[in-house]
Scaffold this motif. Sequence first.
Motif, PDB file in Angstrom:
ATOM      1  N   ASN A 132     -59.041  18.162   6.445  1.00  0.00           N
ATOM      2  CA  ASN A 132     -59.163  16.960   7.237  1.00  0.00           C
ATOM      3  C   ASN A 132     -58.141  15.989   6.667  1.00  0.00           C
ATOM      4  N   GLN A 175     -52.710  11.599   3.589  1.00  0.00           N
ATOM      5  CA  GLN A 175     -53.828  11.861   2.689  1.00  0.00           C
ATOM      6  C   GLN A 175     -54.599  13.015   3.297  1.00  0.00           C
ATOM      7  N   TYR A 176     -55.197  13.824   2.463  1.00  0.00           N
ATOM      8  CA  TYR A 176     -55.985  14.917   3.019  1.00  0.00           C
ATOM      9  C   TYR A 176     -57.118  15.263   2.074  1.00  0.00           C
ATOM     10  N   MET A 193     -55.467  12.343   6.951  1.00  0.00           N
ATOM     11  CA  MET A 193     -55.029  11.079   7.553  1.00  0.00           C
ATOM     12  C   MET A 193     -53.561  11.263   7.865  1.00  0.00           C
ATOM     13  N   ARG A 247     -57.019  10.457  12.199  1.00  0.00           N
ATOM     14  CA  ARG A 247     -57.710  11.339  11.275  1.00  0.00           C
ATOM     15  C   ARG A 247     -57.988  12.627  12.029  1.00  0.00           C
ATOM     16  N   HIS A 248     -57.508  13.719  11.545  1.00  0.00           N
ATOM     17  CA  HIS A 248     -57.722  14.977  12.261  1.00  0.00           C
ATOM     18  C   HIS A 248     -57.572  16.173  11.335  1.00  0.00           C
ATOM     19  N   TYR A 266     -52.364   5.590  12.568  1.00  0.00           N
ATOM     20  CA  TYR A 266     -53.034   6.616  11.787  1.00  0.00           C
ATOM     21  C   TYR A 266     -54.039   7.347  12.650  1.00  0.00           C
TER      22      TYR A 266
END
Lengths: 389, 165, 381
Positions: B111, B88-89, B113, B123-124, B121
């Motif tokens: 950003n 996801q983004y 997932m 987040r970055h 997971y």
Amino acid sequence: MPNRVAIVGIGQTRHRSTRRDVTLQEMINEAVRAALADADLRMKDIEAVFSSSMETFEGIYLPDHVGAVEIGTYMKPGFKVGTGGTSGASVVVEGFHMVSAGLYDLAMVVGFEKQDCGETTAAITAATTPIWGKGAVTGAIGEFAKQALSYMETSGAREEHAAQVRLKADRGACLNEYAHLKLGLKSAEEVLKSDYLVWPLRFLDFCPQSSGACALIFASQQRARKVRSKPVWIADVEVVHQEPFWAGTFGDPTGRETYSQHVACERLYKRNGITHPRREIDLAELYEPSNWEEMNLYEHFHFCEKNEGWKMVEEGVTEIEGDLPVNPSGGVIATNPIGATPTIRVAEAALQIRGDAGGHQVPKEVNTALASALGGPNWTVLTLLKRSV
Amino acid sequence: MTQKPSAKKSKEPEYITVNFNLPRRYRWSTGKYIGRTYQEAKEHKKLVANRCRHCREVLWPPMEVCGRCKLEAGEDWVELSQRGTVKQYTYLVYPLWDPHYGEKFANPHPNAMILLDDGVYIRHFLEETDPKKLQVGMRVEAVWKEDAERGEGTADIKYYRTIRA
Amino acid sequence: MADRVGICAVAQTRYAPDRSDVSEGELAYEAIKEVLEETGLTLSDIDSAVSCSEDFWDGRTISNMNIQPFVGAHLGHEDKVAGDGLNAVYCGLAQVLSGHQEVVLVVAHMKESQAEHALIENAAFDPVFMRQLGLDFLSAAALQARRYMYKYGITAEQCAGVAVKNRGNAKKNPFAQEPLDLTVEDVLASRMLADPIRRLDSKPVSDGACAMILTREARARKLTSKPVWILGVSNCYEAHYLGDRDLADCRALTEAAGKAYRMAGIRNPLREIDVAEISEEYSYQELLWMEGLGFCDRGEGGRLLDSGKTRLGGKLPVNPSGGVLSGNPNHVAGMARVAEAVLQLRGEAGDRQVEDAKRALAHGVTGICGQHQAVMILGNV
């Protein structure tokens, strides 16, 4: 056997984006006075006042202290809770416990936030831990953007459905003298034309930053009927939090599941013998930070099957004239003074039961209403209200 | 630009502005568990986490107590994969300040997932800034900051770069 | 009260000037772990958690997210009181007494060392009217101390006597941060911080956590052989603006204490209370709060201290633990007072034990010059 608790006074300010005409304390006082007037009581009748706000939004360390006189806690007992987005409902829960425990016969709970004082998104972003995932957060909006995307992809909902939800909210807000955003939206196209904020959430898909306050007066069973002939009963409350780090994010990675809502509903419904929420709940004031999330919530609250929330929108079920009106007040998407927003959900649900919601009163009789709060890393607080117990 | 005469002249209040600008500094502690992650990232360009001894889930971030089991997780440290898949983004359209560090977030770095190859997971940020090139399912790998720049935990990874097949 | 609420277990970390070895959650867990072990409960047995911390101090909005996994709040009931820790105990009490929750974990945690306390305390002042005076809690307390001393003729020596007593008591408290052997001269020779408050009249910067488990009577008796009952509790706010109060008085405390005493059926606190743990952030405050609590008449606080009645071994020992003066962080202090009161009533206070203690008083303050006061009466019969 816990004592029963009723809401006998409801007051709110006319929520705005900025209230440059008042200080924080003066603004809160408007809601307090309105609640007292509604209940035909005086401040000296109130035995304790519990408040809720998120101090980082105003940059005031102890806002309940600064506003002690105006909030009404001067020389009275009380304390402040602060649990983020659900704070305004946490205070309802604690006020409920206090009166239910027999510690007070008449207590007030006040939720407030004057977001024009500070930098809302910065304050929300500061909810992430500073030592983890530095920089990789986008405030609350980013979370709901992901949720929107997930909902779109997995449920079959289209942007048009989200736009319809926004229109419904605006219609309600325009009829609600206290609501903040009254846009007079006429068509789905207007919603779909608004700019993206954090893709795929558009500007109009998300809640505003508001300044406002909401006060509720709680009475014990013995006292309630002396104050007003038709008190609104708090039948039950349920608080479900969630540890913040699952999958290294707030809630699940897709944002689709928000399972604290599931768990909270299942527990509340079970305890109260609700087996068909769609039929047994007459009205809901849900904490929907975005229109997409509202459709998701219909599913989580078991108002419909999974992936069918958008169908309820197509069928008009949740409109003011519908079978199960949701957020006739305009909801959070129209009004969001964070520390007060959940309190407003309870207030609005109570007004509907009383038949006192004015312009946005639903035509059907409301005997059972559900108010929800959402906050932090997907925390849920539910309040079940009834006309009679 | 012409100005229409107003029928009624309302008195605009005069606002006095007082600027009060005092940064509040904090000295946060990572504590024992996240401290280990910081150390491994800085010294060895590795991400490490602890695996809960009860539910066998990898805790990310590492924690003394497994939030879901509600029991002490133990210190079974595992190294996480450097590669993963974007699940996801999202990307910021407006600029955002980091209130903790007073820095402006890099914009338009998206950003995301990312599901690392061992099932955790993270987040970055993604390196790819062209929205047209972003896709759920892209394979990515970590790009670490230089030695002298590291020491900020997961932020030691600059972003995740798309792995070109 | 119909059914009583009992405290089954209490724990405190050893208060320290700097706990940068642990995160907020790990710090809280040190105390939480102990109360779980003592009662044989696990986090899954906890029905509800009430924590006490504050966003400004933690530097994090929704500060209780720092401790969530450690209180077992996943898919559970949780709340956070943003005032002194004693109020969190009060909140937990209402949850149990209402019948809606059975086993409640209450925890307060704070790391003063990680923040700039003067700036945070300054943020408590009304931004429009008072903040730019640049006051913090210490300088505001100095105003109060000066006013109090002026109005009633309290002397610097009497204030110093509080520090001597409490720092000395702290030597008997394994949790105390800074026990010291002091004389009045030592205190009066210490560095002036804000006239008339000197370094040794003031609490040090402190980190720590405190936890306890509350439940209803029947369950409490199963979880511990020494339950301590909450007999009375109340709190009260004063006005905010310093000029709206006579700082030499503490009407909010008198109000809160009166209500707590009535609930507990206490008419003469000096006679009926066996031990008192009160929150004295600065030495003069112990004298002032004793007056507000009705241990003596207005203006007689200094004389009460001089009489020796509040020493360990006296008629009503005050702060045998060493009190806040010996090192307790904000927001934890009031809960620590409750914990100490519980230890006294359980006979577990070691060298600082007050013999045959049956009724104890715990007191907490929040805000500027104790704008918010909370009082709790506990008993073991």
